[in-house]
Design a protein around this motif. Sequence first.
Motif, PDB file in Angstrom:
ATOM      1  N   GLN A  79       0.916  -1.190  -0.298  1.00  0.00           N
ATOM      2  CA  GLN A  79      -0.032  -0.064  -0.085  1.00  0.00           C
ATOM      3  C   GLN A  79       0.699   1.189  -0.228  1.00  0.00           C
ATOM      4  OE1 GLN A  79      -1.936  -1.268   3.609  1.00  0.00           O
ATOM      5  NE2 GLN A  79      -4.390  -1.535   2.242  1.00  0.00           N
ATOM      6  N   ILE A  80       1.950   1.659   0.775  1.00  0.00           N
ATOM      7  CA  ILE A  80       2.828   2.375   0.962  1.00  0.00           C
ATOM      8  C   ILE A  80       3.554   2.737  -0.172  1.00  0.00           C
ATOM      9  CG2 ILE A  80       5.143   3.394   1.615  1.00  0.00           C
ATOM     10  CD1 ILE A  80       4.432   1.574   4.825  1.00  0.00           C
ATOM     11  N   LYS A  83       1.018   4.256  -2.820  1.00  0.00           N
ATOM     12  CA  LYS A  83       0.769   5.545  -2.567  1.00  0.00           C
ATOM     13  C   LYS A  83       1.945   6.733  -2.990  1.00  0.00           C
ATOM     14  CE  LYS A  83      -3.056   5.361   0.671  1.00  0.00           C
ATOM     15  NZ  LYS A  83      -3.889   6.460   1.468  1.00  0.00           N
ATOM     16  N   GLN A  84       3.212   5.568  -3.111  1.00  0.00           N
ATOM     17  CA  GLN A  84       4.485   6.848  -3.638  1.00  0.00           C
ATOM     18  C   GLN A  84       4.534   6.828  -5.273  1.00  0.00           C
ATOM     19  OE1 GLN A  84       7.556   4.839  -1.498  1.00  0.00           O
ATOM     20  NE2 GLN A  84       6.783   5.813   1.057  1.00  0.00           N
ATOM     21  N   GLN A  86       3.208   7.698  -8.203  1.00  0.00           N
ATOM     22  CA  GLN A  86       2.715   9.174  -9.261  1.00  0.00           C
ATOM     23  C   GLN A  86       1.808   8.480  -9.908  1.00  0.00           C
ATOM     24  OE1 GLN A  86       3.640  11.491 -12.286  1.00  0.00           O
ATOM     25  NE2 GLN A  86       3.233  12.962 -12.191  1.00  0.00           N
ATOM     26  N   GLN A  87       0.251   8.215  -9.566  1.00  0.00           N
ATOM     27  CA  GLN A  87      -0.641   8.157 -10.747  1.00  0.00           C
ATOM     28  C   GLN A  87      -1.513   9.446 -11.210  1.00  0.00           C
ATOM     29  OE1 GLN A  87      -3.543   6.192  -7.581  1.00  0.00           O
ATOM     30  NE2 GLN A  87      -2.941   7.966  -5.879  1.00  0.00           N
ATOM     31  N   ASP A  99      -8.713  10.236  -2.972  1.00  0.00           N
ATOM     32  CA  ASP A  99      -7.811  10.024  -2.227  1.00  0.00           C
ATOM     33  C   ASP A  99      -6.480  10.322  -3.260  1.00  0.00           C
ATOM     34  OD1 ASP A  99      -5.929   9.156   0.183  1.00  0.00           O
ATOM     35  OD2 ASP A  99      -6.553   6.917  -0.463  1.00  0.00           O
ATOM     36  N   ILE A 101      -2.768  12.150  -4.306  1.00  0.00           N
ATOM     37  CA  ILE A 101      -1.607  12.630  -3.155  1.00  0.00           C
ATOM     38  C   ILE A 101      -0.467  13.249  -3.694  1.00  0.00           C
ATOM     39  CG2 ILE A 101      -1.849  10.963  -1.537  1.00  0.00           C
ATOM     40  CD1 ILE A 101       0.597   9.129  -3.242  1.00  0.00           C
ATOM     41  N   ASP A 104       0.560  13.468  -8.078  1.00  0.00           N
ATOM     42  CA  ASP A 104      -0.351  12.813  -8.633  1.00  0.00           C
ATOM     43  C   ASP A 104      -1.272  13.470  -9.571  1.00  0.00           C
ATOM     44  OD1 ASP A 104       0.080  10.810  -7.470  1.00  0.00           O
ATOM     45  OD2 ASP A 104      -2.562  10.887  -6.153  1.00  0.00           O
TER      46      ASP A 104
END
Length: 110
Positions: A79-80, A83-84, A86-87, A99, A101, A104
């Motif tokens: 998960q970490i 999330k790190q 780029q999406q 959600d 971050i 992104d």
Amino acid sequence: MAEYSREFSNFPSKKITKHHYKNVDDNIASDIQIINNYRAQGQYNKAAHYIQENITKLSDYIVDAVTFRTWEEEIYNTQIYAKQKQQSIFFEESEDDFDGIEGDVWVGGD
């Protein structure tokens, strides 16, 4: 930035641990029955002792707490990691809770 947990997992620097557990079969059924009988009688120490005495034979069939902690930690690290990265996120203008971050690509509109 969140830290990876390293007690049971080395992901993402190494691959996630793959386990090869077997379903109970005729080769091990009598041992499982002995363990279950001890547990049904509330004799958990005897069940644990029996497992330790026969760990070589049983290890392919029984998932233990260390395995569960490994799975839990590898899911957490995944998960970490996710999330790190780029999406690109598409969200509706009316959407209150999304959600994203920092870093992104946010694409929105009407």
